[in-house]
Design a protein around this motif. Structure first.
Motif, mmCIF file in Angstrom:
data_model
loop_
_atom_site.group_PDB
_atom_site.id
_atom_site.type_symbol
_atom_site.label_atom_id
_atom_site.label_comp_id
_atom_site.label_asym_id
_atom_site.label_seq_id
_atom_site.Cartn_x
_atom_site.Cartn_y
_atom_site.Cartn_z
ATOM 1 N N LYS A 191 -41.677 -62.188 -71.089
ATOM 2 C CA LYS A 191 -40.923 -63.385 -70.663
ATOM 3 C C LYS A 191 -41.868 -64.287 -69.890
ATOM 4 C CE LYS A 191 -36.724 -61.402 -71.604
ATOM 5 N NZ LYS A 191 -35.847 -61.895 -72.616
ATOM 6 N N TYR A 192 -41.000 -65.481 -69.712
ATOM 7 C CA TYR A 192 -41.788 -66.326 -68.803
ATOM 8 C C TYR A 192 -41.404 -66.024 -67.292
ATOM 9 C CZ TYR A 192 -42.958 -68.526 -73.180
ATOM 10 O OH TYR A 192 -43.336 -69.028 -74.474
ATOM 11 N N ASP A 193 -42.268 -66.354 -66.384
ATOM 12 C CA ASP A 193 -41.845 -66.488 -64.871
ATOM 13 C C ASP A 193 -41.761 -67.628 -64.706
ATOM 14 O OD1 ASP A 193 -41.745 -66.038 -62.318
ATOM 15 O OD2 ASP A 193 -43.603 -65.018 -61.907
ATOM 16 N N LEU A 194 -40.532 -68.144 -64.217
ATOM 17 C CA LEU A 194 -39.753 -69.225 -64.264
ATOM 18 C C LEU A 194 -40.732 -70.252 -63.398
ATOM 19 C CD1 LEU A 194 -37.771 -71.199 -65.549
ATOM 20 C CD2 LEU A 194 -36.396 -70.527 -63.429
ATOM 21 N N PHE A 195 -40.796 -69.945 -62.128
ATOM 22 C CA PHE A 195 -41.504 -70.773 -61.079
ATOM 23 C C PHE A 195 -42.914 -71.263 -61.463
ATOM 24 C CE2 PHE A 195 -37.830 -69.353 -58.578
ATOM 25 C CZ PHE A 195 -37.073 -70.361 -58.466
#
Length: 193
Positions: free
Chosen positions: A64-68
């Motif tokens: 997944k992508y770590d949002l920040f």
């Protein structure tokens, strides 16, 4: 007021939007969600990931992508892209200046050619005057060149036998006459003089 409904004109800093504790939490999302956030296609998000601009992390639910951090990386990428475009704008300006200089050079070369042609066809100086001056010069030069063998023979008197002097004078006259007839443009002798 809810953080999501805060108008952008009232936002003073990031604390107005997010709680600082909220920033420390990990928020993961997939490429579809990230595409929605950035307003891009999922294919474009995958290409940015492949190019190393965005990074995926292993989670218990898969990659997944770590949002920040992902938002920060994307913002940095966009900023650098804009800076490069600014540089290319400068390059375009320099290319335009170069083209303008080349055009000015070609125009000045054309103008120079026109001046040369005008001079050649007598626009500034009458061709007939130039031709008369040339004919007069050539007549004077021809007389001078033909007189040289006799002047040389006068200087040789007393050093050589008269027969040898006559032979040298004849050879010189023949050579001068041969050279003078070799000219393509010959002067015309004024019949009135």
């Amino acid at each position: 007021m809810n953080a999501n409904k805060t108008p952008s004109s009232k936002i003073k800093n990031s604390k107005d939007i997010f709680d600082v504790k909220e920033l420390d939490k990990k928020h993961y999302c997939d490429s579809k969600t990230l595409a929605l956030i950035f307003g891009l296609s999922t294919r474009w998000i995958q290409q940015l990931t492949k190019d190393g601009i965005l990074e995926m992390v292993d989670t218990e639910h898969g990659k997944k992508y770590d949002l920040f951090p992902t938002i920060l990386h994307f913002a940095k990428y966009q900023s650098e892209k804009l800076k490069k475009k600014g540089g290319s704008k400068r390059e375009e300006d320099l290319k335009m200046l170069k083209l303008e200089a080349e055009i000015a050079l070609k125009e000045s070369q054309g103008e120079l050619h026109r001046y040369k042609s005008d001079i050649q066809y007598g626009k500034y100086i009458d061709v007939a005057d130039i031709q008369r001056d040339y004919e007069r010069f050539f007549d004077i030069f021809k007389k001078f060149a033909l007189s040289l063998p006799s002047k040389v023979s006068n200087k040789l008197n007393g050093f050589l036998e008269p027969l040898q002097i006559r032979h040298i004078e004849k050879e010189l006259k023949d050579e001068v006459a041969k050279q003078l007839t070799g000219f393509v443009i010959a002067a015309t002798v004024d019949q009135e003089e």
